[in-house]
Enzyme design. Structure first.
Site, mmCIF file in Angstrom:
data_model
loop_
_atom_site.group_PDB
_atom_site.id
_atom_site.type_symbol
_atom_site.label_atom_id
_atom_site.label_comp_id
_atom_site.label_asym_id
_atom_site.label_seq_id
_atom_site.Cartn_x
_atom_site.Cartn_y
_atom_site.Cartn_z
ATOM 1 N N LYS A 71 33.437 13.899 6.406
ATOM 2 C CA LYS A 71 33.518 15.132 7.204
ATOM 3 C C LYS A 71 33.826 16.120 6.508
ATOM 4 O O LYS A 71 33.375 17.329 6.735
ATOM 5 C CB LYS A 71 34.493 14.961 8.420
ATOM 6 N N LYS A 114 23.224 11.385 17.279
ATOM 7 C CA LYS A 114 22.867 12.530 18.116
ATOM 8 C C LYS A 114 22.581 13.712 17.165
ATOM 9 O O LYS A 114 22.124 14.683 17.458
ATOM 10 C CB LYS A 114 23.701 12.576 19.136
ATOM 11 N N LYS A 140 21.558 4.847 10.822
ATOM 12 C CA LYS A 140 21.772 4.699 12.303
ATOM 13 C C LYS A 140 21.440 5.899 13.419
ATOM 14 O O LYS A 140 21.300 6.862 12.891
ATOM 15 C CB LYS A 140 23.572 4.729 12.210
#
Ligand code: TRP
Length: 331
Positions: A114, A199, A196
């Site tokens: 991140k 969204k 994977k």
């Protein structure tokens, strides 16, 4: 609460859930309610470790709460609440932060990912995120935590924090165990089945949202990437078909052999349509229930208010003992 084991889990309110979140996590939570005492929360405090638009976060948090209910979590059976409504998490977090090492947090792969993705906002909350997650769990002395593989490292850290606290201050916290649910396969992207389903994928056709309508679901499955053969069978190298078979199996309960014979001699077009229809039909009751709950704001509010009160009462006992143990003066 009786002497059943305690399960705790949480989900971040980032838009609606994907089919991956649903199959891999949320839909498995409802059946646990009979066997265990269950506490589930919407982790809005974790959500602000990356930039959020306030109005959107509020809306997403309510939607996530309503979705948990629509997926069968019952506020009468379980404790269902919104993380920021229960101050004990933040109170415990501080103590746990003081029992967490900089080096440990630096090794978290999610932090590394991140901070690379958002180099302009590597904030302290993003860094100490796992300590808050440990607080979520340890504030209830949970026995089991259902998590996906991406959260296993954080749970491992929560165990280490619990152990360190126990060594320093005397045995107190339960070591939380991962609760592994065997869901068969991980749900992969419909556009790149080696990744994977997510969204945040730029291609909206890659991901099924559980509130997508029937036409949208079918359209996305029709566009799913497969391979140049024409045989519906589960085999190495057929990532696209394998993924569709796994999804079809999850929503219909059929095993791979049954699916292979059902589509023997048929083309991928027929198969994709069947998967799309099966998924849409499977999600239909969730969508209907969601619409009903989200429209009834008064009921929703009553549920999350009651949930927060129960969660606070339960965790308050534990956190005040922790405060005493570390040497804070009793109030
Ligand atoms: N970090 C988890 C996720 O992103 C959500 C979460 C927050 C959680 N607190 C938790 C999961 C406590 C399990 C236990 O998926």
């Amino acid at each position: 609460m009786d002497d059943k084991k305690l399960i705790f889990s949480a989900i971040q309110p980032t838009g609606t859930f994907t089919l991956g979140n649903y199959i891999g996590a949320v839909r498995n939570w409802a059946p646990l309610q009979d066997q265990y005492n269950c506490i589930y929360c919407v982790a809005d405090m974790h959500a602000i470790t990356v930039k959020q638009e306030p109005a959107k976060l509020r809306q997403n948090t309510m939607a996530a709460y309503a979705l948990l209910m629509a997926c069968g979590l019952d506020p009468e059976k379980s404790i269902l609440f919104i993380q920021s409504h229960v101050p004990t998490h933040a109170l415990l977090n501080w103590v746990l932060c003081c029992n967490t090492q900089f080096g440990e947090l630096s090794r978290m792969t999610q932090f590394k990912d991140k901070s690379q993705k958002h180099p302009d906002d590597v904030n302290a909350g993003l860094f100490t995120y796992p300590s808050l997650m440990a607080a979520d769990i340890l504030a209830y002395n949970a026995d089991f935590v259902p998590v996906g593989v991406d959260q296993k490292q954080h749970l491992e850290l929560a165990r280490n924090i619990a152990q360190r606290f126990n060594q320093r201050y005397g045995d107190f916290f339960t070591q939380p165990e991962p609760y592994i649910i065997d869901v068969g396969a991980k749900v992969m992207s419909l556009q790149d089945p080696t990744k994977k389903m997510s969204k945040s994928d730029e291609n909206p056709n890659a991901c099924i949202l559980i509130l997508d309508d029937k036409d949208t679901i079918i359209r996305k499955f029709k566009r799913a990437v497969t391979d140049s053969e024409a045989e519906v069978c589960y085999r190495e190298g057929k990532d696209g078909i394998n993924n569709l078979m796994a999804i079809y199996s999850c929503v219909t309960g059929k095993d791979f052999a049954a699916i292979e014979s059902e589509f023997a001699g048929k083309g991928y077009g027929d198969f994709k349509l069947a998967v799309g229809e099966a998924v849409a039909d499977h999600l239909e009751p969730v969508r209907t229930e969601f619409d009903r709950i989200i429209a009834d704001k008064a009921y929703l509010k009553q549920c999350y208010t009651d949930g927060a009160a129960k969660a606070f009462k339960y965790s308050q006992r534990i956190v005040s003992k922790v405060y005493h143990k570390v040497g804070f003066v009793d109030r």
